[in-house]
Enzyme design. Sequence first.
Site, PDB file in Angstrom:
ATOM      1  N   GLN A   4       0.831  -1.193   0.000  1.00 30.81           N
ATOM      2  CA  GLN A   4       0.000   0.000   0.000  1.00 30.81           C
ATOM      3  C   GLN A   4       0.873   1.254   0.000  1.00 30.81           C
ATOM      4  OE1 GLN A   4      -0.173  -2.570   2.118  1.00 30.81           O
ATOM      5  NE2 GLN A   4      -2.295  -3.086   2.639  1.00 30.81           N
ATOM      6  N   GLN A  34      -0.148   0.063  -5.847  1.00 30.97           N
ATOM      7  CA  GLN A  34      -1.235  -0.405  -4.979  1.00 30.97           C
ATOM      8  C   GLN A  34      -1.765   0.753  -4.139  1.00 30.97           C
ATOM      9  OE1 GLN A  34      -0.418  -3.971  -2.777  1.00 30.97           O
ATOM     10  NE2 GLN A  34      -2.178  -3.740  -1.427  1.00 30.97           N
ATOM     11  N   ASP A  35      -3.107   0.879  -4.095  1.00 34.61           N
ATOM     12  CA  ASP A  35      -3.776   1.902  -3.277  1.00 34.61           C
ATOM     13  C   ASP A  35      -3.371   3.317  -3.684  1.00 34.61           C
ATOM     14  OD1 ASP A  35      -4.797  -0.269  -1.991  1.00 34.61           O
ATOM     15  OD2 ASP A  35      -4.008   0.204  -0.008  1.00 34.61           O
ATOM     16  N   ASP A  45      -6.286  -2.554  -6.129  1.00 38.46           N
ATOM     17  CA  ASP A  45      -7.197  -1.710  -5.348  1.00 38.46           C
ATOM     18  C   ASP A  45      -6.841  -0.234  -5.489  1.00 38.46           C
ATOM     19  OD1 ASP A  45      -8.122  -4.186  -4.487  1.00 38.46           O
ATOM     20  OD2 ASP A  45      -6.994  -4.112  -2.607  1.00 38.46           O
ATOM     21  N   ARG A  80     -13.488  -5.268  -6.175  1.00 35.50           N
ATOM     22  CA  ARG A  80     -13.696  -6.341  -5.206  1.00 35.50           C
ATOM     23  C   ARG A  80     -14.113  -5.712  -3.876  1.00 35.50           C
ATOM     24  NH1 ARG A  80      -7.998  -8.760  -2.873  1.00 35.50           N
ATOM     25  NH2 ARG A  80      -6.871  -6.795  -2.565  1.00 35.50           N
TER      26      ARG A  80
END
Length: 535
Positions: A327, A349-350, A371, A439
């Site tokens: 993250q 990511q993130d 994500d 998701r």
Amino acid sequence: MASSPVAFFLLTLLLLPPTSALIPTNSSSHSLHLCKSTPFPQLCFDSLKLFISISINPSILSFLLHSLDAAVSAVSGLSPLLTSPSITESQRGALQDCRELHSSTLSSLRRSLSLVSSSEGNNASAVATARAHLSAALTNRNTCLEGLSGATGPQLQTITNAWSSAYRYVRNSLSLISSSAAGDSRHRRRVAELGPFPAWLPRRERLLLEAGDYGVNDPAMVLTVAADRSGNFTTVSDAVAFAPNSSADRTIIIVRSGVYDENVQIPSYKTNIALLGEGRDVTIITGNRSAGDGWTTFRSATVGVAGEGFLARDITFRNTAGPAKGQAVALRINGDLAAVYRCSVDGYQDTLYVHSFRQFFRECDVHGTVDFIFGNGAAVLQGGKIVARKPFPGQSNVITAQSRDDPNEPTGISVQNCSVLADDDLPGAPGGVRTYLGRPWRPYSTAVFMESFMDELVDPAGWTTWSEEQGEEGMDTVYYGEYMNDGPGAAVEKRVAWPGYHMMEYEEAYDFTVSEFIYGDMWLDYVSVPYDDGI
């Protein structure tokens, strides 16, 4: 924490229409009926017994504000732990997050109370604002608990237990607010048309708008950041620190071309900050904090925004930590009524953390892997590009991970009229990298894609579960929707067959538009950002 939940609960009762609970009653049956639909009925009933002993009069607002101020003392219990040698650096960062988030919650609720008490306020906007604040409070709780997950020791456990239990009052409050009052768009538009500008717009900014001058040339309102030392400051952080606190007027920070290697935090008391760059290709704010280096996800942000009324234009927000570091947030927003225009948000990511509150992104490009648009705000992305990059080996790409935790929260991610594309470094389907639209981070995860182009990188199933261990459990409470998308990745024949997946009709899709989902027709007209209000 005892006084704060009471204040949350009483705030909600104050906002209910007269036909509900605003008029106190000593009838136990009436109280039971009111509480029956809440998540915690007995807790609700016990709270109402306290409430009906208080007479409704103007002093009730003072009582609520006193309760909120008293709750600040709960945060002081965190201070000794922050310097304790018995906790890890990761836990220390999580405790700092908890303290900041708790203070942010109290600050935002005071603003909500101020709106309710104002003679210029109106019921529809007050209810919408209160729902946004209560939802943000729940999100703040979750963020705190995530950071403290696995914490050991009696003091840490006490804090964890307190945060876990206290916000049951907030969930009850959300369930009691009338959803019909918040969702009546026709009433909203009548309210918006009462005058040329909304009642909450500060007087000075209203005068500037009436004069056709947004204040960019007013030296009293403009600060300049320039890497070559030709401006007022050489860092964005210094300009933010210099800006007035709790300002009702716009503070414009012009960020000249250059690469600014810094982590910028705009706290909740820095309101109405506007960052104006000279182009996303030339004005870049960059950092490399990540979970892999011990930062919490919340604090990893290159730019973190908690102040209400944030604007950004023509800037790139970047996190260069890379796909192996986990993250690593480029831009985090947890302040209400934020608008971002013609910007790029680059990471892996993130990347983009739409943490909480109402947010709008127009003609923005978001790059990432896992994500990479996530959080629990009510966020609309319109007219931009969503670009999937090459992830860490063995990973799949997931565009959205929305974290709605309660069915009454007015939150979700709405992607409209955007293009979902593959970056140059992402191999095609034969390369084995799957890319999904979303998701579920939490049980009521909500995300929709409407009128967008989807290239062939999108997996035919469209959506995926949180993990293989979870399987399809809980896929009846999520809301994932698609409406009138096109392109080779938009074919729906092989989409998931979950109860929570929807091939939306027009009326369903309209609920996720700017005017309906984030009340954009009440505030975006006044921040110089174009938008499409409907389908």
